[in-house]
Structure formats: C-alpha cells, structure tokens
Design an enzyme around this catalytic site. Structure first.
Site, mmCIF file in Angstrom:
data_model
loop_
_atom_site.group_PDB
_atom_site.id
_atom_site.type_symbol
_atom_site.label_atom_id
_atom_site.label_comp_id
_atom_site.label_asym_id
_atom_site.label_seq_id
_atom_site.Cartn_x
_atom_site.Cartn_y
_atom_site.Cartn_z
ATOM 1 N N GLU A 36 23.161 68.771 29.798
ATOM 2 C CA GLU A 36 24.074 69.801 30.284
ATOM 3 C C GLU A 36 25.016 69.202 31.332
ATOM 4 O O GLU A 36 26.225 69.447 31.346
ATOM 5 C CB GLU A 36 23.249 70.952 30.880
ATOM 6 C CG GLU A 36 24.060 72.097 31.416
ATOM 7 C CD GLU A 36 24.906 72.809 30.363
ATOM 8 O OE1 GLU A 36 25.744 73.619 30.748
ATOM 9 O OE2 GLU A 36 24.740 72.530 29.142
ATOM 10 N N SER A 83 24.223 46.617 66.803
ATOM 11 C CA SER A 83 22.948 46.193 66.228
ATOM 12 C C SER A 83 21.841 46.699 67.148
ATOM 13 O O SER A 83 22.117 47.333 68.163
ATOM 14 C CB SER A 83 22.910 44.685 66.071
ATOM 15 O OG SER A 83 23.286 44.088 67.263
ATOM 16 N N GLU A 116 12.447 56.932 63.118
ATOM 17 C CA GLU A 116 12.643 56.907 61.666
ATOM 18 C C GLU A 116 12.399 55.505 61.132
ATOM 19 O O GLU A 116 12.308 54.557 61.910
ATOM 20 C CB GLU A 116 14.057 57.380 61.312
ATOM 21 C CG GLU A 116 15.147 56.630 62.024
ATOM 22 C CD GLU A 116 16.484 57.352 61.878
ATOM 23 O OE1 GLU A 116 17.274 56.925 61.049
ATOM 24 O OE2 GLU A 116 16.698 58.344 62.587
ATOM 25 N N LYS A 118 13.059 51.849 59.574
ATOM 26 C CA LYS A 118 14.196 50.925 59.589
ATOM 27 C C LYS A 118 14.400 50.461 58.150
ATOM 28 O O LYS A 118 13.624 49.660 57.631
ATOM 29 C CB LYS A 118 13.925 49.731 60.505
ATOM 30 C CG LYS A 118 15.135 48.819 60.617
ATOM 31 C CD LYS A 118 14.976 47.816 61.739
ATOM 32 C CE LYS A 118 16.286 47.089 62.030
ATOM 33 N NZ LYS A 118 16.783 46.295 60.899
ATOM 34 N N GLU A 176 22.611 53.526 55.691
ATOM 35 C CA GLU A 176 22.170 52.339 54.970
ATOM 36 C C GLU A 176 22.244 52.587 53.462
ATOM 37 O O GLU A 176 21.749 53.603 52.975
ATOM 38 C CB GLU A 176 20.724 52.066 55.393
ATOM 39 C CG GLU A 176 20.270 50.675 55.158
ATOM 40 C CD GLU A 176 20.456 49.741 56.357
ATOM 41 O OE1 GLU A 176 21.177 50.081 57.329
ATOM 42 O OE2 GLU A 176 19.873 48.654 56.298
ATOM 43 N N LYS A 293 14.841 56.065 68.907
ATOM 44 C CA LYS A 293 16.086 56.404 69.607
ATOM 45 C C LYS A 293 15.809 57.512 70.617
ATOM 46 O O LYS A 293 15.166 58.516 70.264
ATOM 47 C CB LYS A 293 17.129 56.916 68.605
ATOM 48 C CG LYS A 293 17.422 55.931 67.485
ATOM 49 C CD LYS A 293 18.340 56.508 66.431
ATOM 50 C CE LYS A 293 18.424 55.519 65.259
ATOM 51 N NZ LYS A 293 19.243 56.010 64.160
ATOM 52 N N LYS A 317 9.670 46.056 64.814
ATOM 53 C CA LYS A 317 9.575 45.403 63.509
ATOM 54 C C LYS A 317 8.125 45.148 63.117
ATOM 55 O O LYS A 317 7.279 44.860 63.962
ATOM 56 C CB LYS A 317 10.321 44.050 63.546
ATOM 57 C CG LYS A 317 11.784 44.154 63.943
ATOM 58 C CD LYS A 317 12.664 44.585 62.795
ATOM 59 C CE LYS A 317 13.012 43.416 61.895
ATOM 60 N NZ LYS A 317 14.151 42.633 62.409
ATOM 61 N N CYS A 412 24.396 7.402 54.286
ATOM 62 C CA CYS A 412 24.360 8.610 53.464
ATOM 63 C C CYS A 412 23.676 8.312 52.132
ATOM 64 O O CYS A 412 24.045 7.363 51.440
ATOM 65 C CB CYS A 412 25.782 9.103 53.223
ATOM 66 S SG CYS A 412 25.851 10.471 52.058
ATOM 67 N N CYS A 436 32.834 10.764 49.711
ATOM 68 C CA CYS A 436 31.432 11.041 49.404
ATOM 69 C C CYS A 436 31.354 12.083 48.292
ATOM 70 O O CYS A 436 31.853 13.186 48.434
ATOM 71 C CB CYS A 436 30.723 11.563 50.654
ATOM 72 S SG CYS A 436 29.052 12.154 50.339
HETATM 73 S S1 IVH Z 1 20.601 52.897 64.173
HETATM 74 C C1 IVH Z 1 23.224 52.047 67.602
HETATM 75 N N1 IVH Z 1 18.755 53.531 62.405
HETATM 76 O O1 IVH Z 1 19.431 48.102 61.561
HETATM 77 C C2 IVH Z 1 22.141 51.991 66.614
HETATM 78 N N2 IVH Z 1 19.806 51.410 62.227
HETATM 79 O O2 IVH Z 1 20.150 46.211 63.989
HETATM 80 C C3 IVH Z 1 22.641 51.603 65.291
HETATM 81 N N3 IVH Z 1 19.037 50.080 60.332
HETATM 82 O O3 IVH Z 1 22.210 46.824 60.436
HETATM 83 C C4 IVH Z 1 21.647 51.500 64.254
HETATM 84 N N4 IVH Z 1 17.608 51.543 59.536
HETATM 85 O O4 IVH Z 1 21.854 49.088 59.372
HETATM 86 C C5 IVH Z 1 19.625 52.592 62.822
HETATM 87 N N5 IVH Z 1 17.128 54.211 60.889
HETATM 88 C C6 IVH Z 1 18.005 53.310 61.310
HETATM 89 C C7 IVH Z 1 18.169 52.078 60.642
HETATM 90 C C8 IVH Z 1 19.083 51.150 61.139
HETATM 91 C C9 IVH Z 1 18.143 50.348 59.363
HETATM 92 C C10 IVH Z 1 19.785 48.828 60.431
HETATM 93 C C11 IVH Z 1 21.260 49.008 60.607
HETATM 94 C C12 IVH Z 1 21.740 47.781 61.330
HETATM 95 C C13 IVH Z 1 20.495 47.283 61.932
HETATM 96 C C14 IVH Z 1 20.655 47.337 63.437
#
Ligand code: IVH
Length: 674
Positions: A36, A83, A116, A118, A176, A293, A317, A412, A436
C-alpha cells in the site's frame, strides 16, 4: 496551470507517505502494508513526473537520491559541533561531577543528569528553515563540515518537514547517523552475494554510505538517525532542561532513543553505566559508552566550554575490547612523503568488530620505547615483554632475547636512497623523493583517488605495474597511456583498458580544488586545497603567492604556507604541473570568492579574554565569514585585538605594539560595515 485538485492530491500524498515513514522509521510501529505504501509512493512519483511544478523540497520522492555530485562543498556550522571529554574510570566520573558542582557553586545536594547511549556512528547537523529541511552536513573539524544534504534526505528517519509547531526560524539539530546491527548483517549478506566488498562493522558501513557523491547509492543503504541536541536555535526553545529538549525534538518528528533517562548524582550515573553495559550486546545499535549531560540548561550555560568540549557533559566509555596475538614480522612502509613507518604484521585476530592483521608502530622511537620485537605477544599493540621468546645466553644461566631490538634500515628498502632523520623529528624519511618507486606509487595513488582526480579503476595493483614497468613516472604520464599498452598489462582485458582510458580522459575536466589536492603537497589536505582554490581563484595566483600572501587565506598558517611555496619552487613539480596542463587537465576558471560583503577581507584579528555574548568559536566563525583571519598571537601584522574580560598578555602585547584594541560591540560594528 495546475489543477488545484491535483495539487491537493499531491499534498495529501506527501503528508500521508511521511506519516507512514515516521511510524515505520521513527516510532518503529508500521501503520500500513508495504504494498500500500509503495502504491502511494508511485502515485506521487507519477504525478510529479507529469507536473514537475508539484515537486516540493519536502517531497518524499527525493528520498530515492539525486544525480551524483562532482564533489562535496564545505559548510560552516552555525554553532560549532563540539566533542566530548572522555572518562574511563569511576574516579574520572567523580571528578567530572565535582567540577560540575564547583562550577555551579552547589555546596550540597546532587545534580540531575540527562543520560543516554554514546552512539557509535557519525555526527551530523541538520538545518531547518521555517520547518523545512534545507541542509545537512558532516561534523568535519567541528567548525566546518561537508554538505551531504541529498544523502541525508534519503534517510527515512530524518523528517523533511517538521511536525508540530513553535520551531525557531533556523534550527540546527545534531545527532548521529548509524546503521542498525541487523541491517548491517543484511547489507553484508547482499554485498557478499553481489561479489562486492563487505564492511568491517556498522560504523564503517554507515560512514561509507553517507560519504557517497551519488546519493542514489546512499538511498539503497539502510541508514537511520538519532537526535541528541540542538545547535543554532537552541536559545529560542522554551524549555529548561536537556530532557525537555529531547521531548521537543521528538514532538517535531525526530527519532530520540528510548534508552535515555534522567538520573541523580554519581550513584545514578554509575547505575546507568552498569545497566547499559549489561544490555549493550542486545541493543539494536553499536555504542561505545554512555554520555552524561547536566540536565538543567541554565547550568549548562553557566558551565560553558573548555577548548572544544563542554564542561557540562562527559562521555563515559566502555573499556576498549582487547585481544592477544603475535608479531610475525616488522616491515617498513615508505609513504608518499618518504616517511618511513614500521608496521607490525600480526597473526590475524578479530577484535572490536574488525580483523586486525597489521599495526602501525608510528615511528622508530615508538617501536624502541615499546620495544616491540618479532615473536612478541601483544594486546593489539601493547607489548608483553615477559612472554618474549628467549634463548640461552652466553652465560649459561641467563637467557637472552631470540630477536634483536627493532632498528630502521639506514637505506630505504624500496630504492636504496639514504634515510634522513632530523634530530628534532620523530619521523625518518627516505630521501629518494619521486625517484623512490614507493613514494611514486603513493603519489599516483593519491593523485587518482576519489577526492583528488577521481580516476576510477586505477588501483594499487595497476599502479604497481605501471611504475615497475617504467611506463609511468609522474601523474602526467597517465595521460599518455594508450589502449594497446594498457591492454597488454597483466590482468587487464581490452574492456577494462577502455574503461580506464575513459576514466583518465574524464578526469581532465576537474576543479581547481581537486587539482591542488591531487598534487599531494605536504600538509595540504582536501579542506586546505579547497580554501586555497576558493581564495586564490587561479593557478597563476597560487604560483605567484609568497608565504605572506598564502597566510592571508583563512586557516592557512606558516607551516602550510611554507609547504606550498617549497613545493611550487621545485622545478620538477612545476614541470609535472605544466605537463598536466599540456595534457589537457582543466577546470572552470573562477574569480576569488566574492560572495556577500566581506568587510574584514585581508584583516587579521586576535581574540583574547571572555567576550560578553560571543563564544570564542562563534566570534571566529563570524570573523572568517566576513573575510577576516583569526591569528593565535599578536604581532605587528595584527589589525585588531578583540579583548573581553580577563584579557591577559595578548592585550599587553597589543598596547606595546600599538595595535588597535576593540571590544565585542566594536567587532559587531566592523562585521556589519560595508
Ligand atoms: S552530545 C556538546 N550525545 O560523540 C556535546 N554526542 O565526542 C556534543 N555522540 O562525535 C555531543 N552519541 O557524535 C552527544 N548521545 C550523544 C552522543 C554523542 C554519540 C558522539 C558525537 C560526537 C562525539 C563527541
């Protein structure tokens, strides 16, 4: 004239199809049978084919992909993509929480955190204007990324038009892109059946799928998306917590993970870490940790950033997966710039989703420091010297190692040229240059690569033959190859030879940015090549530019400028360039960038102290967008020092040199001048 009944039908179809997309891809709760859905989709496609005026930018028919791009363009994020700092141990999590409480001056009580998974995918930014998806980009270096709008449109979980109401005029949603584990398995099965390359893990598959110039390929790959934050527009959301941000995003149609929670204090964080750790294997997607966070947004603002990472968030991690294997041999690889890299050949071992057979040992010092030897047992590359194979030594009661410590050859291994290692550098290089064969092969490989001249079909094995038989010395020789010569090579039929010739021919029509990148100038990557092309416009101007002129280009510093000048001064390189042009390599001439008013063109600014409203990265982005350059230190070439609160030595230096010092208000005035 379009019949309004037809228009209405098309609008209804669009809304209906997207409603089913949302149910299927975001809520995971399909509402109609596939057949559908297909019928509705085909009806809309047929209408749009007959009446092209019906094609709106939010039409789900765009999800099948668009004609291929020649290259990706780079885009500046409205708000930089940051990051995260990492924590591996509980102690580091405690230290993070302590810094948070200190930062918000919370003497007693505990902090609420939005937590949450990663996701182990690729960070992207989605821009919506008036609720319509207009642009999507990769994270890139955090400040600028690559525009991949057409590819992102093919991801059904990404809304093309926002649901609900109350969205800011411009909204950047961060999240992501990833591939679910089950979809990854299915994709690899299909790849295997087609005799095509399999992907090592879901992350690589997602990355490979997103970075396609042909979005029709992306459309055939099962990608999905999870939102986790907001860039531009965050200030106008009427919410007080991270958790509410996520609720708003869900209401606007974005997928948010069901694994998110709000927890209290260290105990809450550690419980969540343990819980997700246990469930990690059974989650439908790969994760490499969890993210904490600070929930209250006012506190996030108060905590702010250090360099590129927020003080209000941390990634906790999981320990890296490990496996034990043996070093079979240590070889030396010679790179494009002559850099000699020791590589350990390992007994193949499956770890972290990939089979590892080699481990680069970076440089000789590193090998010595770690003292890796043939026969050693290693945890991927962490050496276990206690298990080193030994033999009886000269003194009967002592053992000595069976294999000697690793030493780089003094010549080399590829061309016999001398090896040079400046005392202040870690990297030894072959001095053979393009004499080379190893360096020549790498240079050719780079020249032909997809992001350079994009000569499809010119792979490693072929380059090897072309160089070893002496047919090709420099990239320009590629354009002299003919059918008979190519067809005579090993494993090369007439048809592949024809295809390759066609690809070589097609590569003549290129872009200035690709050409610069293809030359393989040391320290000039794709982004720098693009900046140089954009700001200088023509090859003549590039060749004429001295180091000072090159440093006028945003993001080009003394190291890059010196590399470019050194490369272009070399007569050999100049004759390769001439030969390439003579062979017919060309690109559309363009004037140096002139779009929009550039009130700070040619100006160098230095930022110091804390500005009242602009974050450092934001100020930098604004200055660069206005054509200015931001330098790290004050010199007599500085035009303005923008000073905020607690400005330090840079302000003193400016006063000493008589450089104009301005505040944020004056900077804003300069930016809007014409
Ligand atoms: S928050 C200011 N939440 O981790 C904070 N990042 O090192 C910005 N990542 O490449 C990131 N899961 O893509 C946040 N639940 C999540 C995440 C997440 C994966 C990745 C993000 C970035 C890296 C940050």
């Amino acid at each position: 004239m379009l019949d309004s009944a037809i228009e209405q039908r098309a609008a209804w179809l669009r809304a209906e199809i997207e409603r089913h997309n949302h149910a299927y891809y975001v809520l995971d709760a399909p509402t109609i049978p596939d057949a559908e859905y297909d019928r509705l989709f085909r009806e809309l496609q047929a209408l749009e084919a007959e009446f092209p005026a019906l094609r709106t930018p939010d039409s789900p028919t765009l999800r099948v992909g668009a004609p291929p791009l020649k290259e990706f363009t780079s885009v500046t994020h409205g708000v930089p993509m940051l990051s995260l700092n990492n924590a591996f141990e509980e102690a580091e999590v405690r230290a993070f929480d302590a810094r948070v409480r200190e930062g918000i001056e919370l003497a007693n009580g505990e902090v609420d955190y939005a937590v949450e998974p990663k996701f182990d995918g690729l960070a992207i930014s989605l821009t919506y204007r008036h609720g319509l998806f207009v642009r999507g980009a990769t994270r890139g270096d955090g400040a600028t990324g690559e525009e991949v709008t057409a590819n992102l449109r093919t991801i059904r979980a990404i809304p093309l038009r926002l649901a609900g109401e109350g969205w800011p005029e411009t909204l950047e949603v961060r999240g992501e892109v990833l591939m679910l584990k089950a979809e990854f398995e299915r994709l690899n099965t299909r790849q295997r059946e087609k005799g095509e390359k399999e992907f090592a893990n879901p992350r690589n598959a997602a990355a490979g799928s997103l970075r396609q110039l042909d979005s029709r390929i992306t459309a055939g790959r099962p990608l999905t998306f999870f939102a986790y934050g907001v860039g531009l527009g965050a200030g106008s959301l009427k919410v007080a917590t991270q958790d509410e941000v996520m609720q708003v995003l869900a209401a606007w149609g974005f997928p948010v993970t069901a694994e998110r929670r709000v927890v209290r204090g260290i105990a809450g964080l550690m419980d969540y870490f343990a819980e997700i750790g246990v469930r990690r294997k059974s989650l439908p997607f790969d994760i490499d940790g969890v993210v904490y966070k600070v929930n209250r947004l006012a506190w996030q603002d108060q905590l702010g950033f250090v360099s590129r990472a927020p003080r209000w968030a941390v990634a906790h991690k999981f320990p890296a997966e490990e496996a034990i294997t043996q070093v079979l041999s240590i070889d030396v690889q010679v790179g494009r710039t002559g850099a000699m890299t020791p590589v350990a050949r390992l007994q193949p071992v499956f770890v972290g989703g990939v089979t590892v057979t080699n481990a680069t040992l970076h440089n000789e010092d590193e090998v010595r420091r770690k003292d890796v030897r043939v026969g050693d047992t290693v945890i991927v590359v962490a050496v276990m010297p206690e298990q080193r194979p030994m033999r009886p030594g000269r003194d009967l009661f002592e053992l000595e190692p069976l294999h000697p410590p690793f030493a780089l050859p003094t010549v080399c291994p590829e061309c016999g040229s001398a090896v040079e290692k400046p005392a202040d550098e870690a990297i030894a290089r072959c001095t053979g240059g393009l004499y080379c064969p190893a360096q020549r092969k790498q240079a050719l490989w780079h020249f032909a690569s997809r992001r350079a001249m994009d000569i499809e079909g010119l792979g490693d094995k072929l380059i090897e033959q072309l160089v070893d038989t002496g047919l090709v010395h420099s990239p320009a020789d590629l354009y002299r190859l003919d059918l008979a010569t190519l067809a005579g090579l090993e494993r090369m039929g007439e048809k592949s030879a024809q295809n390759l010739l066609a690809a070589i021919e097609a590569s003549k029509k290129s872009s200035f940015a690709r050409f610069i990148y293809a030359l393989g100038i040391r320290n000039v990557g794709e982004t720098t090549a693009r900046d140089l092309a954009r700001h200088l416009g023509t090859l003549d101007k590039l060749i004429a530019a001295d180091e000072a002129a090159l440093q006028e280009v945003p993001e080009v510093g003394p190291v890059v400028a010196a590399s470019v000048v050194a490369f272009l001064k070399e007569p050999h390189n100049r004759s390769v360039i001439d030969a390439l042009l003579a062979a017919g390599v060309h690109w559309p001439e363009s004037e140096p960038e002139a779009a929009g008013p550039r009130p700070l063109a040619g100006k160098t600014l230095v930022l110091t102290g804390t500005l009242p409203t602009l974050k450092r990265d934001e100020a930098k982005a604004l200055i660069e967008a206005a054509g200015g350059k931001v330098a790290g230190s004050v010199s007599k070439n500085t035009d303005y020092v923008v000073a905020g609160e607690e400005a330090g030595s840079k302000l003193e230096k400016a006063q000493e040199l008589g450089v104009a010092v301005i505040d944020e208000g004056q900077l804003r005035a300069l930016l809007t001048e014409n």
